[in-house]
Design a protein around this motif. Structure first.
Motif, short mmCIF file in Angstrom:
data_model
loop_
_atom_site.label_atom_id
_atom_site.label_comp_id
_atom_site.label_asym_id
_atom_site.label_seq_id
_atom_site.Cartn_x
_atom_site.Cartn_y
_atom_site.Cartn_z
N TYR A 23 14.25 -5.83 -0.98
CA TYR A 23 13.00 -6.59 -1.07
C TYR A 23 11.84 -5.71 -0.59
O TYR A 23 11.93 -5.06 0.46
CB TYR A 23 13.09 -7.84 -0.20
CG TYR A 23 11.79 -8.57 -0.05
CD1 TYR A 23 11.07 -8.52 1.13
CD2 TYR A 23 11.27 -9.31 -1.12
CE1 TYR A 23 9.88 -9.20 1.26
CE2 TYR A 23 10.08 -9.99 -0.99
CZ TYR A 23 9.39 -9.93 0.19
OH TYR A 23 8.21 -10.60 0.32
N GLU B 209 4.91 -8.58 -4.19
CA GLU B 209 6.28 -8.42 -3.70
C GLU B 209 7.24 -8.28 -4.87
O GLU B 209 6.99 -8.78 -5.96
CB GLU B 209 6.68 -9.64 -2.86
CG GLU B 209 6.68 -10.94 -3.62
CD GLU B 209 7.07 -12.12 -2.74
OE1 GLU B 209 7.39 -11.91 -1.56
OE2 GLU B 209 7.06 -13.26 -3.24
N TYR C 63 11.65 -7.10 -5.93
CA TYR C 63 12.98 -6.64 -5.59
C TYR C 63 13.29 -5.41 -6.44
O TYR C 63 13.01 -5.39 -7.63
CB TYR C 63 14.03 -7.72 -5.85
CG TYR C 63 14.01 -8.82 -4.82
CD1 TYR C 63 13.19 -9.93 -4.98
CD2 TYR C 63 14.80 -8.75 -3.69
CE1 TYR C 63 13.16 -10.93 -4.04
CE2 TYR C 63 14.79 -9.76 -2.74
CZ TYR C 63 13.96 -10.85 -2.93
OH TYR C 63 13.95 -11.83 -2.00
#
Length: 120
Positions: free
Chosen positions: A105, A98, A100
């Motif tokens: 996101y 994951e 940003y």
């Protein structure tokens, strides 16, 4: 993001394989990526990861035998596996961590896995 692994197979102990993981889709969102593996009846465990800048880390169990690398131009990461042992037998998964990007996101993504079987 879509992740497609390849390169798994059946190999004798002491042999080598190179796994590939090709990414497509929102590749601009890709930062760190990694390899995990899961043997039958066990949890999926981390094997290695690499940042976009090429900083790598591998698990102690494979250190000196496995090498992770990436080609940002091709959106591909690799796992070079040498001196394979029967205990390396598992399904190997590629993971996009994951991140940003420009305030948005982007979650984790996993590939479908590729089977590696090492026989003695």
């Amino acid at each position: 993001v879509q992740l497609v692994e390849s390169g798994g197979g059946l190999v004798q102990a002491g042999g080598s394989l190179r796994l590939s993981c090709a990414a497509s889709g929102d590749v601009f969102s890709i930062n760190a990526m990694g390899w995990y593996r899961q043997a039958p009846g066990t949890q999926r465990i981390w094997v290695a990861h690499i940042t976009r800048d090429g900083v790598t880390k591998v698990a102690d169990s494979v250190k000196g035998r496995f090498t992770i690398s990436r080609d940002n131009a091709k959106n591909v990461i690799y796992l070079e596996m040498n001196s394979l042992k029967p205990e390396d037998t598992a399904v190997y998964y590629c993971r996009k961590y994951e991140t940003y990007y420009r305030g948005d996101y982007y979650p984790n993504y996993w590939g479908q896995g590729t089977q590696v079987t090492v026989f003695s």
